[in-house]
Design a protein around this motif. Structure first.
Motif, mmCIF file in Angstrom:
data_model
loop_
_atom_site.group_PDB
_atom_site.id
_atom_site.type_symbol
_atom_site.label_atom_id
_atom_site.label_comp_id
_atom_site.label_asym_id
_atom_site.label_seq_id
_atom_site.Cartn_x
_atom_site.Cartn_y
_atom_site.Cartn_z
ATOM 1 N N HIS A 147 0.760 -1.218 -0.104
ATOM 2 C CA HIS A 147 -0.056 -0.077 0.058
ATOM 3 C C HIS A 147 0.790 1.376 0.056
ATOM 4 O O HIS A 147 1.961 1.207 0.357
ATOM 5 C CB HIS A 147 -1.001 -0.022 1.198
ATOM 6 N N GLY A 148 0.122 2.465 -0.412
ATOM 7 C CA GLY A 148 1.001 3.635 -0.488
ATOM 8 C C GLY A 148 0.045 4.948 -0.508
ATOM 9 O O GLY A 148 -1.264 4.555 -0.597
ATOM 10 N N THR A 149 0.811 5.789 -0.194
ATOM 11 C CA THR A 149 -0.004 7.341 -0.261
ATOM 12 C C THR A 149 0.076 8.090 -1.643
ATOM 13 O O THR A 149 1.187 7.642 -2.462
ATOM 14 C CB THR A 149 0.828 8.056 0.920
ATOM 15 N N LEU A 150 -0.761 8.806 -1.863
ATOM 16 C CA LEU A 150 -0.732 9.684 -3.200
ATOM 17 C C LEU A 150 -0.942 11.102 -2.788
ATOM 18 O O LEU A 150 -2.024 11.549 -2.572
ATOM 19 C CB LEU A 150 -1.356 9.138 -4.185
ATOM 20 N N LEU A 151 0.237 11.592 -2.421
ATOM 21 C CA LEU A 151 0.013 13.268 -1.975
ATOM 22 C C LEU A 151 -0.404 14.275 -3.049
ATOM 23 O O LEU A 151 0.358 14.627 -3.812
ATOM 24 C CB LEU A 151 1.461 13.855 -1.298
ATOM 25 N N LEU A 152 -1.787 14.404 -3.195
ATOM 26 C CA LEU A 152 -2.422 15.281 -4.263
ATOM 27 C C LEU A 152 -2.354 16.577 -3.414
ATOM 28 O O LEU A 152 -1.618 17.513 -4.399
ATOM 29 C CB LEU A 152 -3.740 14.698 -4.499
ATOM 30 N N ASP A 153 -3.170 17.071 -2.456
ATOM 31 C CA ASP A 153 -3.035 18.440 -2.091
ATOM 32 C C ASP A 153 -2.999 18.413 -0.611
ATOM 33 O O ASP A 153 -3.693 18.967 0.092
ATOM 34 C CB ASP A 153 -4.368 18.902 -2.642
ATOM 35 N N SER A 154 -1.859 17.756 -0.122
ATOM 36 C CA SER A 154 -1.822 17.670 1.478
ATOM 37 C C SER A 154 -1.332 18.825 2.014
ATOM 38 O O SER A 154 -0.640 19.730 1.348
ATOM 39 C CB SER A 154 -1.137 16.477 1.841
ATOM 40 N N ASP A 155 -1.519 19.257 3.293
ATOM 41 C CA ASP A 155 -1.067 20.311 3.849
ATOM 42 C C ASP A 155 0.382 19.781 4.332
ATOM 43 O O ASP A 155 0.427 19.311 5.532
ATOM 44 C CB ASP A 155 -1.804 20.722 4.942
ATOM 45 N N LEU A 156 1.359 20.294 3.540
ATOM 46 C CA LEU A 156 2.536 19.717 3.675
ATOM 47 C C LEU A 156 3.260 20.287 5.164
ATOM 48 O O LEU A 156 4.315 19.484 5.631
ATOM 49 C CB LEU A 156 3.642 19.577 2.340
ATOM 50 N N SER A 157 2.993 21.337 5.434
ATOM 51 C CA SER A 157 3.661 22.052 6.667
ATOM 52 C C SER A 157 3.146 21.146 7.895
ATOM 53 O O SER A 157 3.970 20.952 8.903
ATOM 54 C CB SER A 157 2.957 23.606 6.914
ATOM 55 N N GLU A 158 2.073 20.451 7.744
ATOM 56 C CA GLU A 158 1.745 19.694 9.002
ATOM 57 C C GLU A 158 2.362 18.413 9.045
ATOM 58 O O GLU A 158 2.702 17.612 10.177
ATOM 59 C CB GLU A 158 0.185 19.167 8.532
ATOM 60 N N VAL A 159 3.322 17.829 8.001
ATOM 61 C CA VAL A 159 4.244 16.915 8.267
ATOM 62 C C VAL A 159 5.365 17.021 9.091
ATOM 63 O O VAL A 159 5.459 16.419 9.929
ATOM 64 C CB VAL A 159 4.565 16.458 6.834
ATOM 65 N N SER A 160 5.921 18.292 8.890
ATOM 66 C CA SER A 160 6.878 18.419 9.986
ATOM 67 C C SER A 160 6.480 19.037 11.261
ATOM 68 O O SER A 160 7.204 18.529 12.469
ATOM 69 C CB SER A 160 7.791 19.738 9.623
ATOM 70 N N ASN A 161 5.292 19.423 11.217
ATOM 71 C CA ASN A 161 4.539 19.977 12.710
ATOM 72 C C ASN A 161 4.244 18.615 13.508
ATOM 73 O O ASN A 161 4.481 18.608 14.695
ATOM 74 C CB ASN A 161 3.424 20.791 12.425
ATOM 75 N N ALA A 162 3.719 17.777 12.847
ATOM 76 C CA ALA A 162 3.155 16.725 13.558
ATOM 77 C C ALA A 162 3.953 15.322 13.823
ATOM 78 O O ALA A 162 3.893 14.696 14.909
ATOM 79 C CB ALA A 162 1.896 16.038 12.750
ATOM 80 N N LEU A 163 4.931 15.284 12.972
ATOM 81 C CA LEU A 163 5.998 14.153 13.059
ATOM 82 C C LEU A 163 7.392 14.839 13.648
ATOM 83 O O LEU A 163 7.867 15.886 13.428
ATOM 84 C CB LEU A 163 6.375 13.654 11.615
ATOM 85 N N ASN A 164 8.072 13.997 14.528
ATOM 86 C CA ASN A 164 9.200 13.942 14.884
ATOM 87 C C ASN A 164 10.338 13.362 13.907
ATOM 88 O O ASN A 164 10.813 12.286 14.096
ATOM 89 C CB ASN A 164 9.609 13.656 16.190
ATOM 90 N N VAL A 165 10.559 13.978 12.644
ATOM 91 C CA VAL A 165 11.456 13.404 11.731
ATOM 92 C C VAL A 165 12.933 13.467 12.135
ATOM 93 O O VAL A 165 13.136 14.494 12.265
ATOM 94 C CB VAL A 165 11.110 14.039 10.212
ATOM 95 N N LYS A 166 13.361 12.127 12.108
ATOM 96 C CA LYS A 166 14.703 12.184 12.533
ATOM 97 C C LYS A 166 15.893 12.814 11.401
ATOM 98 O O LYS A 166 15.498 12.602 10.123
ATOM 99 C CB LYS A 166 15.347 10.800 12.715
ATOM 100 N N MET A 167 16.670 13.496 11.848
ATOM 101 C CA MET A 167 17.799 14.129 10.952
ATOM 102 C C MET A 167 18.510 13.097 10.196
ATOM 103 O O MET A 167 19.035 13.346 8.893
ATOM 104 C CB MET A 167 18.587 14.960 11.541
ATOM 105 N N SER A 168 18.784 12.010 10.715
ATOM 106 C CA SER A 168 19.446 11.065 9.942
ATOM 107 C C SER A 168 18.681 10.504 8.590
ATOM 108 O O SER A 168 19.328 10.274 7.675
ATOM 109 C CB SER A 168 19.655 9.659 10.901
ATOM 110 N N LYS A 169 17.237 10.472 8.569
ATOM 111 C CA LYS A 169 16.528 10.033 7.414
ATOM 112 C C LYS A 169 16.500 11.313 6.481
ATOM 113 O O LYS A 169 16.744 11.157 5.439
ATOM 114 C CB LYS A 169 15.010 10.075 8.129
ATOM 115 N N ILE A 170 16.566 12.538 7.056
ATOM 116 C CA ILE A 170 16.713 13.915 6.126
ATOM 117 C C ILE A 170 17.937 13.301 5.389
ATOM 118 O O ILE A 170 18.042 13.907 3.931
ATOM 119 C CB ILE A 170 16.368 15.047 6.708
#
Length: 334
Positions: A147-170
């Protein structure tokens, strides 16, 4: 291929329960396709430590749902601008971690729409090097889904607001921030689409390649089973969060197959408890390894002996037993 109509459900607890219900209860030998859109939510990978993946204060304030899925991989943000797809098929060892097989039909439709989509890295669909879709898999003994996502018109600012994305991944992807490495599909279309129209166009494109497509609606009895699975599993705190273990040794490393994070509690020279986290993909549950190592001496020879029977590829993807043992014992640091 049979298309399952989810009847407009946007509750992520119910949509994930629906996906698992189809996997475990619908006829073997048939391939199914499921689309769903979720209300704002964070979907946690099977092997992740939820409290370390989310911005808990922000999630509480914004009333964002947090749900654990049964597939591996990393945490993702869903909202009404994101379309999720799931191909549910018989298990085939050649299909496991073969994301190209399952994303190819979707990429083909996106290309026809004018989106320069391609599969890149482990499991991402990108357009002009920006991620527009992340994908994950789960397999049981007889069945699997990709399964997968398809980002059509997501609020992309919420991705970084809601998640603690690890620097190693970035850093491993060569980008400076979450926002700089993701994009919406609407950015590549000459005319912007709403999710419902986008869904129709993707479905129409998939239909064209498969003339034997059918559409199926669940019976009231089947929906009852889906709701029961939601209530007994996906709505439960223990499933979505779980208890963080006590540990006094913490080792983590990012491999090509993803990050593996090990928490070990060692007392009097023996492993009293061990927990494995990460965004890797594997077929078999890592709890098998955790249970095997519990109680053994915390030395290199004992760890190697205990893991002798395990094929690491089934649990993590393409890493060697030596690499995993070295991570647990910290042999790379010696």
């Amino acid at each position: 291929m049979i298309f399952i109509e989810n009847e407009g459900v946007t509750n992520p607890f119910l949509n994930l329960a629906l996906e698992e219900y189809i996997l475990r209860n619908f006829d073997h030998g048939n391939d199914y396709l499921l689309f769903y859109v979720n209300e704002p939510s964070i979907i946690i990978g099977r092997n992740q430590n939820t409290l370390e993946e989310i911005n808990h204060k922000y999630v509480e304030e914004k009333n964002i749902h947090v749900v654990r899925r049964i597939s591996g991989g990393g945490a993702v943000y869903h909202d009404f601008g994101n379309l999720n797809f799931s191909f549910i098929t018989d298990y085939d060892v050649k299909s496991l971690n073969n994301f190209r097989k399952f994303t190819e039909p979707v990429i083909k439709v996106l290309n026809k729409m004018g989106v320069p989509a391609e599969l890149k890295g482990r499991n991402d669909i990108v357009a002009n090097d920006k991620k527009i879709s992340g994908n994950a898999q789960f397999s049981s003994v007889k069945r699997m889904f990709s399964h997968g996502t398809l980002l059509l018109d997501s609020d992309l600012s919420e991705v970084s607001n809601a998640l603690n994305v690890k620097m190693s991944k970035i850093e491993s992807k060569g980008h400076k921030s979450v926002r700089s490495r993701v994009a919406n599909i609407n950015e590549f279309l000459s005319e912007k689409l709403k999710v419902e129209e986008f869904r129709k166009q993707i479905l129409k494109g998939l239909y064209e390649d498969r003339p034997n497509f059918e559409t199926y609606k669940l019976t009231p009895e089947e929906w009852k089973g889906v709701h029961q699975l939601k209530d007994e599993k996906y709505s439960q705190w223990d499933w979505n969060y779980g208890k963080s273990p006590k540990f006094n040794i913490h080792r983590t490393k990012r491999f090509p197959i993803g990050e593996i994070d090990v928490r070990i509690f060692v007392e009097k020279g023996h492993i009293e408890n061990l927990k494995i986290y990460g965004d890797f993909f594997g077929k078999d549950p890592v709890s098998n390894i955790e249970e095997k190592l519990q109680g053994i001496r915390y030395d290199l020879a004992s760890i190697k002996e205990a893991l002798q029977e395990f094929e690491m590829k089934l649990y993590f993807g393409d890493i060697s037993k030596e690499e995993f043992v070295n991570l647990i014992f910290g042999a790379d640091e010696l």
